[in-house]
Design a protein around this motif. Sequence first.
Motif, PDB file in Angstrom:
ATOM      1  N   ASP A  44       0.850  -1.183   0.000  1.00 14.48           N
ATOM      2  CA  ASP A  44       0.000   0.000   0.000  1.00 14.48           C
ATOM      3  C   ASP A  44       0.892   1.243   0.000  1.00 14.48           C
ATOM      4  N   GLU A  45       0.881   1.990  -1.108  1.00 14.69           N
ATOM      5  CA  GLU A  45       1.708   3.184  -1.233  1.00 14.69           C
ATOM      6  C   GLU A  45       0.910   4.479  -1.133  1.00 14.69           C
ATOM      7  N   THR A  46      -0.256   4.427  -0.513  1.00 13.27           N
ATOM      8  CA  THR A  46      -1.118   5.611  -0.509  1.00 13.27           C
ATOM      9  C   THR A  46      -0.512   6.793   0.242  1.00 13.27           C
ATOM     10  N   MET A  47       0.443   6.532   1.144  1.00 12.99           N
ATOM     11  CA  MET A  47       1.077   7.610   1.913  1.00 12.99           C
ATOM     12  C   MET A  47       2.447   7.997   1.353  1.00 12.99           C
ATOM     13  N   SER A  48       2.865   7.399   0.246  1.00 17.86           N
ATOM     14  CA  SER A  48       4.265   7.505  -0.181  1.00 17.86           C
ATOM     15  C   SER A  48       4.700   8.929  -0.507  1.00 17.86           C
ATOM     16  N   GLU A  49       3.792   9.793  -0.912  1.00 20.34           N
ATOM     17  CA  GLU A  49       4.188  11.159  -1.285  1.00 20.34           C
ATOM     18  C   GLU A  49       4.080  12.154  -0.133  1.00 20.34           C
ATOM     19  N   LEU A  50       3.680  11.654   1.049  1.00 16.89           N
ATOM     20  CA  LEU A  50       3.453  12.560   2.174  1.00 16.89           C
ATOM     21  C   LEU A  50       4.642  12.574   3.131  1.00 16.89           C
ATOM     22  N   HIS A  51       5.853  12.771   2.587  1.00 17.31           N
ATOM     23  CA  HIS A  51       7.014  12.997   3.449  1.00 17.31           C
ATOM     24  C   HIS A  51       6.984  14.465   3.862  1.00 17.31           C
ATOM     25  N   LEU A  52       7.021  14.696   5.174  1.00 18.31           N
ATOM     26  CA  LEU A  52       6.733  16.028   5.703  1.00 18.31           C
ATOM     27  C   LEU A  52       7.980  16.838   6.052  1.00 18.31           C
ATOM     28  N   ASP A  53       9.101  16.177   6.272  1.00 22.31           N
ATOM     29  CA  ASP A  53      10.325  16.880   6.640  1.00 22.31           C
ATOM     30  C   ASP A  53      11.255  16.944   5.441  1.00 22.31           C
ATOM     31  N   ALA A  54      11.940  18.081   5.294  1.00 25.86           N
ATOM     32  CA  ALA A  54      12.737  18.335   4.089  1.00 25.86           C
ATOM     33  C   ALA A  54      13.881  17.348   3.922  1.00 25.86           C
ATOM     34  N   ASP A  55      14.396  16.810   5.031  1.00 27.63           N
ATOM     35  CA  ASP A  55      15.576  15.945   4.927  1.00 27.63           C
ATOM     36  C   ASP A  55      15.235  14.464   4.827  1.00 27.63           C
ATOM     37  N   VAL A  56      13.952  14.123   4.615  1.00 29.18           N
ATOM     38  CA  VAL A  56      13.578  12.714   4.469  1.00 29.18           C
ATOM     39  C   VAL A  56      14.033  12.208   3.103  1.00 29.18           C
ATOM     40  N   GLU A  57      14.791  11.127   3.091  1.00 26.20           N
ATOM     41  CA  GLU A  57      15.176  10.469   1.848  1.00 26.20           C
ATOM     42  C   GLU A  57      14.312   9.228   1.671  1.00 26.20           C
ATOM     43  N   MET A  58      13.494   9.232   0.634  1.00 24.80           N
ATOM     44  CA  MET A  58      12.564   8.131   0.428  1.00 24.80           C
ATOM     45  C   MET A  58      13.292   6.922  -0.164  1.00 24.80           C
ATOM     46  N   PRO A  59      13.113   5.749   0.435  1.00 24.72           N
ATOM     47  CA  PRO A  59      13.724   4.534  -0.114  1.00 24.72           C
ATOM     48  C   PRO A  59      13.092   4.169  -1.459  1.00 24.72           C
ATOM     49  N   ARG A  60      13.721   3.244  -2.135  1.00 30.54           N
ATOM     50  CA  ARG A  60      13.201   2.769  -3.413  1.00 30.54           C
ATOM     51  C   ARG A  60      11.868   2.059  -3.200  1.00 30.54           C
ATOM     52  N   ARG A  61      10.973   2.196  -4.161  1.00 31.07           N
ATOM     53  CA  ARG A  61       9.676   1.512  -4.085  1.00 31.07           C
ATOM     54  C   ARG A  61       9.895   0.003  -4.024  1.00 31.07           C
ATOM     55  N   MET A  62       8.998  -0.692  -3.328  1.00 31.15           N
ATOM     56  CA  MET A  62       9.197  -2.128  -3.122  1.00 31.15           C
ATOM     57  C   MET A  62       9.123  -2.921  -4.412  1.00 31.15           C
ATOM     58  N   CYS A  63       8.316  -2.466  -5.371  1.00 25.91           N
ATOM     59  CA  CYS A  63       8.257  -3.198  -6.633  1.00 25.91           C
ATOM     60  C   CYS A  63       9.580  -3.124  -7.378  1.00 25.91           C
ATOM     61  N   GLY A  64      10.453  -2.186  -7.014  1.00 28.18           N
ATOM     62  CA  GLY A  64      11.769  -2.106  -7.621  1.00 28.18           C
ATOM     63  C   GLY A  64      12.668  -3.274  -7.243  1.00 28.18           C
ATOM     64  N   PHE A  65      12.331  -3.991  -6.174  1.00 30.23           N
ATOM     65  CA  PHE A  65      13.097  -5.167  -5.764  1.00 30.23           C
ATOM     66  C   PHE A  65      12.495  -6.468  -6.300  1.00 30.23           C
ATOM     67  N   ASP A  66      11.524  -6.323  -7.189  1.00 31.19           N
ATOM     68  CA  ASP A  66      10.844  -7.480  -7.775  1.00 31.19           C
ATOM     69  C   ASP A  66      10.769  -7.303  -9.291  1.00 31.19           C
TER      70      ASP A  66
END
Length: 500
Positions: A294-316
């Motif tokens: 479930d990626e429904t929250m994936s774009e809601l990083h609230l702090d400027a220094d958050v580095e988003m990991p690779r999407r899980m489908c990228g490991f498949d």
Amino acid sequence: MAQWTSAVGAAQLARLLNSQQERPSGPGTRRPPAYRALADGVRLLVLEGRVPVAARLPAERELALSLSVSRTTVAAAYEALRTEGFLESRRGAGSWTAVPAGNPLPARGLEPLPPEALGSVIDLGTAALPAPEPWLTRAVRGALEELPPYAHTHGDYPAGLPALRALLADRYTARGIPTMPEQIMVTTGAMGAIDAICHLFAGRGERIAVESPSYANILQLMREAGVRLVPVAMAEDLAGWDLDRWRQVLREAAPRLAYVVADFHNPTGALADEDQRRRLVDAARAAGTVLVVDETMSELHLDADVEMPRRMCGFDPAGSTVITVGSASKAFWAGMRIGWVRAAPDVIRSLVAARAYADLGTPVLEQLGVNWLMSTGGWEQAVAVRRAQARENRDALVAALRRELPDWEFSVPRGGLTLWVRTGGLSGSRLAEAGERVGVRVPSGPRFGVDGAFEGYVRLPFTVGGAVADEAAVRLAAAAHLVRTGASGGGAEAPRTFVA
């Protein structure tokens, strides 16, 4: 003819009752009789929706054995519930739960308050913010401009509008995950997507592994589908997943599906790191389990220094293990009921074929609205507005809670829309009930668990800010006071937790 529509076994009811925590006792606090505590415990389960209305309760003797109390205690509790309107009985048919006349039916999920109630009650039940204007209005206007060619067709697009499927595929490709339009199906929200996936992969009696806690509405959807939920505890302090536990569950339970929220998990706000994602995909592949991410929250990083990991489908890369679900509802607006599934083409074909017997398709106008947003740059600007609003609300709520309820414990998430709060030893169910009396609506922890877990928690979303956040914390403190002093019940005596 029996008036009950389901049944609750003695062992199950005992587990639910024993999950309710004892409220703190102060000097001079009077402990109510055992029958009263038992009646209050059952009443609270009904009001919470954790025991359905019209559910047949176990016979007095069976429940007495499961709780290790006398049959007289159970009989007196049942009689008290009948007097209060929470139980109905008929000779030969047994006893079943009810709600008194004039009481609203308890919600099994987390439905929003009706608009007319918002003036008097602060709604912390639903993790949804108002629309980010002017982007909603612009999207609707853009959709109307694009509508005429589609209006000359039948309007039935079971896989979604080709233009939107191609646009969503391009967005995955731009993030380093090559995707074709044939790997996308547009759905009616994320709930519609997960419902379709569950029906395709997991029949009645199949096992589905879920995070513990997890999103309440998805848990209820799965329960109603008749699957067997296998909870896997989250790591502490927003640290994501406990991979040792996941490997053990996948190996021993062999669930057909596993449902996970890797990005700002609902309700805890945890963000799984890249190594955890890779290892969970590997473990699922080895066990033959399909991961529904479930990626429904994936774009809601609230702090400027958050580095988003690779999407899980990228490991498949083969697409055999991970099915991804996305949505416009959290990142943009809950009223925009557009979701999507990314999966292998053969899975998408199967989902589309099965859709003919469900909802047929997703509304064209709303798809055109999302398509306009994503093709014009409006999506990124609207999501930026949403992040700023959620960040401001989060900070205001955190400050208000620390001021009004300093004994409540939580870790501040770096994104998402929810705060998972340990309530200083108070029952979350009783706090939710007391909150209704003082004008704040809050979901209790057990809604997000399996079999009564998380009684000592509540979930608080970042849906209010400023003075409203301050007032919400004041009302929560008032509800906590009612629970501590035993004044949170509706009867003459204070409700108490039943402990066998």
